[in-house]
Design a protein around this motif. Structure first.
Motif, PDB file in Angstrom:
ATOM      1  N   MET A 164      -3.499   4.402  10.063  1.00 25.21           N
ATOM      2  CA  MET A 164      -3.396   5.861  10.171  1.00 25.21           C
ATOM      3  C   MET A 164      -2.343   6.447   9.238  1.00 25.21           C
ATOM      4  SD  MET A 164      -3.852   6.528  14.276  1.00 25.21           S
ATOM      5  CE  MET A 164      -2.497   5.453  14.757  1.00 25.21           C
ATOM      6  N   LYS A 165      -1.746   5.590   8.384  1.00 25.00           N
ATOM      7  CA  LYS A 165      -0.745   6.005   7.398  1.00 25.00           C
ATOM      8  C   LYS A 165       0.499   6.602   8.042  1.00 25.00           C
ATOM      9  CE  LYS A 165      -4.160   6.773   3.766  1.00 25.00           C
ATOM     10  NZ  LYS A 165      -4.700   7.703   2.741  1.00 25.00           N
ATOM     11  N   LYS A 166       0.794   6.178   9.259  1.00 27.55           N
ATOM     12  CA  LYS A 166       2.046   6.558   9.899  1.00 27.55           C
ATOM     13  C   LYS A 166       3.122   5.508   9.665  1.00 27.55           C
ATOM     14  CE  LYS A 166       0.025   9.317  13.633  1.00 27.55           C
ATOM     15  NZ  LYS A 166      -0.036   9.523  15.099  1.00 27.55           N
ATOM     16  N   LEU A 167       2.717   4.397   9.091  1.00 26.37           N
ATOM     17  CA  LEU A 167       3.630   3.287   8.865  1.00 26.37           C
ATOM     18  C   LEU A 167       3.156   2.528   7.627  1.00 26.37           C
ATOM     19  CD1 LEU A 167       6.018   1.620  10.229  1.00 26.37           C
ATOM     20  CD2 LEU A 167       4.224   0.195  11.208  1.00 26.37           C
ATOM     21  N   ARG A 168       4.091   2.138   6.787  1.00 28.95           N
ATOM     22  CA  ARG A 168       3.745   1.319   5.637  1.00 28.95           C
ATOM     23  C   ARG A 168       3.885  -0.160   5.986  1.00 28.95           C
ATOM     24  NH1 ARG A 168       7.111   4.534   0.904  1.00 28.95           N
ATOM     25  NH2 ARG A 168       5.650   6.274   0.633  1.00 28.95           N
ATOM     26  N   LEU A 169       3.175  -0.993   5.239  1.00 26.61           N
ATOM     27  CA  LEU A 169       3.284  -2.434   5.443  1.00 26.61           C
ATOM     28  C   LEU A 169       4.742  -2.845   5.246  1.00 26.61           C
ATOM     29  CD1 LEU A 169       1.550  -5.031   5.899  1.00 26.61           C
ATOM     30  CD2 LEU A 169       1.683  -5.340   3.404  1.00 26.61           C
ATOM     31  N   PRO A 170       5.322  -3.605   6.176  1.00 23.84           N
ATOM     32  CA  PRO A 170       6.735  -3.983   6.056  1.00 23.84           C
ATOM     33  C   PRO A 170       7.055  -4.671   4.738  1.00 23.84           C
ATOM     34  CG  PRO A 170       5.919  -4.512   8.245  1.00 23.84           C
ATOM     35  CD  PRO A 170       4.725  -4.091   7.438  1.00 23.84           C
ATOM     36  N   LEU A 171       8.282  -4.461   4.278  1.00 23.91           N
ATOM     37  CA  LEU A 171       8.785  -5.069   3.057  1.00 23.91           C
ATOM     38  C   LEU A 171       9.470  -6.381   3.403  1.00 23.91           C
ATOM     39  CD1 LEU A 171       9.448  -4.769  -0.027  1.00 23.91           C
ATOM     40  CD2 LEU A 171      11.603  -3.715   0.703  1.00 23.91           C
TER      41      LEU A 171
ATOM     42  N   CYS B  17      10.717 -11.503   8.272  1.00 20.66           N
ATOM     43  CA  CYS B  17       9.696 -12.308   8.939  1.00 20.66           C
ATOM     44  C   CYS B  17       8.385 -12.218   8.146  1.00 20.66           C
ATOM     45  CB  CYS B  17       9.479 -11.832  10.375  1.00 20.66           C
ATOM     46  SG  CYS B  17       8.278 -12.820  11.299  1.00 20.66           S
ATOM     47  N   GLU B  18       8.157 -13.187   7.276  1.00 17.46           N
ATOM     48  CA  GLU B  18       6.945 -13.157   6.463  1.00 17.46           C
ATOM     49  C   GLU B  18       5.701 -13.437   7.297  1.00 17.46           C
ATOM     50  OE1 GLU B  18       5.304 -14.853   2.181  1.00 17.46           O
ATOM     51  OE2 GLU B  18       6.975 -15.843   3.201  1.00 17.46           O
ATOM     52  N   ASP B  19       5.844 -14.210   8.377  1.00 17.59           N
ATOM     53  CA  ASP B  19       4.690 -14.481   9.239  1.00 17.59           C
ATOM     54  C   ASP B  19       4.111 -13.193   9.810  1.00 17.59           C
ATOM     55  OD1 ASP B  19       4.828 -17.174   8.810  1.00 17.59           O
ATOM     56  OD2 ASP B  19       6.040 -17.592  10.580  1.00 17.59           O
ATOM     57  N   LEU B  20       4.992 -12.250  10.193  1.00 18.63           N
ATOM     58  CA  LEU B  20       4.506 -10.982  10.721  1.00 18.63           C
ATOM     59  C   LEU B  20       3.746 -10.210   9.650  1.00 18.63           C
ATOM     60  CD1 LEU B  20       4.343  -8.740  12.834  1.00 18.63           C
ATOM     61  CD2 LEU B  20       6.625  -7.989  12.100  1.00 18.63           C
ATOM     62  N   ILE B  21       4.244 -10.200   8.429  1.00 17.00           N
ATOM     63  CA  ILE B  21       3.557  -9.480   7.349  1.00 17.00           C
ATOM     64  C   ILE B  21       2.191 -10.101   7.082  1.00 17.00           C
ATOM     65  CG2 ILE B  21       3.708  -8.787   4.930  1.00 17.00           C
ATOM     66  CD1 ILE B  21       6.736  -8.830   5.197  1.00 17.00           C
ATOM     67  N   GLU B  22       2.117 -11.420   7.108  1.00 18.45           N
ATOM     68  CA  GLU B  22       0.829 -12.092   6.900  1.00 18.45           C
ATOM     69  C   GLU B  22      -0.180 -11.701   7.969  1.00 18.45           C
ATOM     70  OE1 GLU B  22       1.355 -16.254   6.676  1.00 18.45           O
ATOM     71  OE2 GLU B  22       2.250 -16.240   4.674  1.00 18.45           O
ATOM     72  N   ARG B  23       0.259 -11.617   9.203  1.00 19.73           N
ATOM     73  CA  ARG B  23      -0.656 -11.257  10.294  1.00 19.73           C
ATOM     74  C   ARG B  23      -1.080  -9.793  10.211  1.00 19.73           C
ATOM     75  NH1 ARG B  23       1.879 -15.639  11.380  1.00 19.73           N
ATOM     76  NH2 ARG B  23       1.313 -17.105  13.018  1.00 19.73           N
ATOM     77  N   LEU B  24      -0.210  -8.933   9.719  1.00 21.12           N
ATOM     78  CA  LEU B  24      -0.591  -7.535   9.540  1.00 21.12           C
ATOM     79  C   LEU B  24      -1.577  -7.365   8.392  1.00 21.12           C
ATOM     80  CD1 LEU B  24       2.878  -5.782  10.037  1.00 21.12           C
ATOM     81  CD2 LEU B  24       0.976  -5.852  11.646  1.00 21.12           C
TER      82      LEU B  24
ATOM     83  N   ASN C 176      -1.194  -7.639  21.063  1.00 19.83           N
ATOM     84  CA  ASN C 176      -1.106  -6.188  21.271  1.00 19.83           C
ATOM     85  C   ASN C 176      -0.115  -5.544  20.312  1.00 19.83           C
ATOM     86  OD1 ASN C 176      -2.973  -6.283  23.355  1.00 19.83           O
ATOM     87  ND2 ASN C 176      -1.422  -6.480  24.953  1.00 19.83           N
ATOM     88  N   GLN C 177       1.063  -6.195  20.122  1.00 22.22           N
ATOM     89  CA  GLN C 177       2.048  -5.627  19.217  1.00 22.22           C
ATOM     90  C   GLN C 177       1.537  -5.603  17.777  1.00 22.22           C
ATOM     91  OE1 GLN C 177       2.839  -7.660  21.665  1.00 22.22           O
ATOM     92  NE2 GLN C 177       4.462  -6.638  22.823  1.00 22.22           N
ATOM     93  N   VAL C 178       0.887  -6.695  17.372  1.00 23.69           N
ATOM     94  CA  VAL C 178       0.339  -6.751  16.017  1.00 23.69           C
ATOM     95  C   VAL C 178      -0.749  -5.698  15.831  1.00 23.69           C
ATOM     96  CG1 VAL C 178      -0.889  -8.204  14.357  1.00 23.69           C
ATOM     97  CG2 VAL C 178       0.944  -9.184  15.742  1.00 23.69           C
ATOM     98  N   ALA C 179      -1.622  -5.558  16.820  1.00 24.04           N
ATOM     99  CA  ALA C 179      -2.713  -4.578  16.726  1.00 24.04           C
ATOM    100  C   ALA C 179      -2.170  -3.152  16.654  1.00 24.04           C
ATOM    101  CB  ALA C 179      -3.646  -4.729  17.926  1.00 24.04           C
ATOM    102  N   GLU C 180      -1.122  -2.877  17.427  1.00 21.14           N
ATOM    103  CA  GLU C 180      -0.548  -1.526  17.414  1.00 21.14           C
ATOM    104  C   GLU C 180       0.024  -1.187  16.039  1.00 21.14           C
ATOM    105  OE1 GLU C 180       2.835   1.113  19.796  1.00 21.14           O
ATOM    106  OE2 GLU C 180       2.635  -1.037  20.153  1.00 21.14           O
ATOM    107  N   MET C 181       0.744  -2.130  15.432  1.00 24.04           N
ATOM    108  CA  MET C 181       1.319  -1.860  14.110  1.00 24.04           C
ATOM    109  C   MET C 181       0.228  -1.743  13.048  1.00 24.04           C
ATOM    110  SD  MET C 181       4.879  -4.055  13.951  1.00 24.04           S
ATOM    111  CE  MET C 181       4.373  -5.447  14.962  1.00 24.04           C
ATOM    112  N   ARG C 182      -0.826  -2.530  13.193  1.00 24.85           N
ATOM    113  CA  ARG C 182      -1.940  -2.423  12.231  1.00 24.85           C
ATOM    114  C   ARG C 182      -2.599  -1.059  12.327  1.00 24.85           C
ATOM    115  NH1 ARG C 182      -5.701  -7.716  12.130  1.00 24.85           N
ATOM    116  NH2 ARG C 182      -6.861  -6.260  10.838  1.00 24.85           N
ATOM    117  N   ASP C 183      -2.736  -0.522  13.535  1.00 26.22           N
ATOM    118  CA  ASP C 183      -3.315   0.817  13.698  1.00 26.22           C
ATOM    119  C   ASP C 183      -2.423   1.883  13.071  1.00 26.22           C
ATOM    120  OD1 ASP C 183      -5.563  -0.077  14.970  1.00 26.22           O
ATOM    121  OD2 ASP C 183      -4.806   0.275  17.008  1.00 26.22           O
ATOM    122  N   LEU C 184      -1.119   1.752  13.236  1.00 30.50           N
ATOM    123  CA  LEU C 184      -0.200   2.718  12.625  1.00 30.50           C
ATOM    124  C   LEU C 184      -0.278   2.668  11.101  1.00 30.50           C
ATOM    125  CD1 LEU C 184       2.949   2.293  14.913  1.00 30.50           C
ATOM    126  CD2 LEU C 184       1.345   4.208  14.892  1.00 30.50           C
ATOM    127  N   ILE C 185      -0.434   1.468  10.554  1.00 27.33           N
ATOM    128  CA  ILE C 185      -0.590   1.332   9.099  1.00 27.33           C
ATOM    129  C   ILE C 185      -1.902   1.959   8.651  1.00 27.33           C
ATOM    130  CG2 ILE C 185      -0.873  -0.322   7.227  1.00 27.33           C
ATOM    131  CD1 ILE C 185       1.017  -2.192   8.764  1.00 27.33           C
TER     132      ILE C 185
END
Length: 441
Positions: A386-393, A353-360, A375-384
């Motif tokens: 805080m370096k608990k999650l990398r930007l999706p491939l 899903c490239e649209d999700l990566i663009e929004r992140l 809310n879901q997008v904001a939560e994943m952006r916060d995890l990225i």
């Protein structure tokens, strides 16, 4: 009866016994005697317990220092009902534990697992590879000895649209319980068929029983297995997510199907191929209704990220010991002691899903017309952040492995189904990446 299976280098111990006073969580019992004080209780799962070496109890519980696994860990184990599986660093630990159980009147034996040995445990066949290079799990013995097709009365199979009787529904539920256990552990490539059976039971037809019988035959004939290769430290989690429409034409369709995969690999840059062991592979309806592919993919990745956070927490406990609570860290700072914050386990995600990566990646927080997904997008952006999650491939949607468990097998899904099976049985992940489309500045 207790059986202990041990390997010489990376000790693998399996304890099977029936709890005399009922089933209790292993990590909450004092039944292991002198080693009770060295039990490290998992904060994520009460059925996971570790044992620290003498003198390292406080370190493993997160009260001091930043320990390394090889320094503090003596043994770790998991519980399945009244069966216990333990790994330890030497055979002496197993012998001491067995002797203690014998002193309590429990009959037990000890068997050493060597390379190329196979032993059954809780319906699984566990095989140690040459030179301890890998461990494989299969359930062929269980499927061939325990699983049976649903027997229909003569002539019933010709009437596929007829509703099933109460007896047929009961038999279907029993068969589905067996197949769901197998497809959730080793035969993950057939997970969609089992998911379909779960939704069909509400209005069961003869055609659904015939489809379930076909799944049973497949599981009994083919040998599905999962390979856990030897990995090098440090570790990371690899998540793969893909959402689909399920089965077109179904009248009861109201939520998308989400395929979720979690594996563990040696830490490496995002998108790097390498050996990987499977932790979770499942599919099922998403928890909320979605009205588009972007919404389905976002909700599925959000749910997968939650699973990944739990898995990362449990893996971190195994590597570094129990993570200290925020209150413990504040108390240490007040006392002028060193902070004991642990470095989190890296989490990588693969999605088509490239649209999700663009929004992140976007500077502004937006989700297009899907306002409910902010809310879901904001939560994943916060995890990225805080370096608990990398930007999706970004991966090729034609080759992403979890596409195989989102719909009934067809010409397109045969490719992804083959890729998923190779990934599970070879214990190796090689992402099929795709160049992103041109983005406006």
């Amino acid at each position: 009866m207790i059986c202990v299976f041990v390997t010489a280098e990376e000790l693998l111990l399996f304890f099977f016994f029936q709890a005399e006073a009922g089933i209790r969580y292993f990590c909450l019992t004092r039944g292991i005697g002198y080693v009770y004080k060295r039990q490290i209780k998992s904060r994520h799962d009460p059925c996971v317990v570790s044992f620290a070496k003498p003198g390292f109890e406080d370190m493993a519980r997160g009260h001091r220092g930043n320990p390394e696994r090889t320094k503090w860990l003596k043994s770790t184990g998991t519980v399945h009902v009244d069966d216990i599986k333990l790994w330890a660093d030497n055979e002496k630990f197993a012998e001491d534990l067995v002797e203690f159980l014998k002193s309590r009147g429990v009959e037990c034996t000890c068997t050493v697992m060597k390379p190329n040995d196979t032993r059954p445990h809780c319906g699984e066949n566990i095989t140690i590879g040459p030179n301890y290079e890998y461990v494989t799990y299969d359930q062929l013995g269980y499927t061939r000895s325990e699983m049976r097709e649903i027997v229909l009365e003569p002539g019933r199979a010709a009437h596929g649209d007829q509703k099933c009787t109460a007896r047929e529904v009961t038999a279907f539920r029993g068969s589905h319980g067996q197949t769901s256990w197998v497809t959730g552990k080793t035969a993950c490539v057939e997970a969609y068929e089992d998911s379909y059976a779960a939704s069909a039971v509400a209005d069961l037809r003869i055609r659904d029983i015939l489809r379930q019988n076909k799944l049973v035959r497949t599981l009994k004939i083919e040998k599905f297995f999962v390979k856990m290769p030897k990995l090098s430290w440090p570790l990371k989690l690899q998540l793969i997510g893909d959402a689909g429409q399920g089965e077109p034409g179904r009248e009861d369709w109201n939520r998308a199907i989400g395929g979720k995969y979690i594996g563990v690999m040696s830490d490496s840059p995002r998108g790097t191929a390498g050996p990987m062991g499977t932790i979770l592979c499942k599919t099922g309806r998403l928890t909320r209704q979605t009205n588009g592919s972007f919404a389905a993919e976002t909700v599925n990745i959000s749910e997968l990220t939650d699973f990944g956070q739990l898995s990362a927490g449990m893996l971190e406990e195994y590597v570094n010991g129990i993570r200290p609570t925020f209150a413990d860290r504040i108390d240490r700072l007040r006392e002028g002691l060193e902070d004991i914050e642990r470095v989190p386990i890296t989490i990588d995600i693969s999605t088509d899903c490239e649209d999700l990566i663009e929004r992140l990646e976007s500077v502004t927080l937006w989700a297009g017309k899907q306002k409910s997904l902010v809310n879901q997008v904001a939560e994943m952006r916060d995890l990225i952040r805080m370096k608990k999650l990398r930007l999706p491939l970004y991966c090729d949607g034609q080759n992403i492995e979890m596409d195989a468990v989102n719909r009934k097998e067809d010409k397109k899904s045969r490719n992804t189904k083959s890729r998923l099976r190779r990934m599970l049985e070879d214990g190796f992940y090689e992402p099929s990446t795709k160049a992103p489309r041109h983005r406006k500045q």
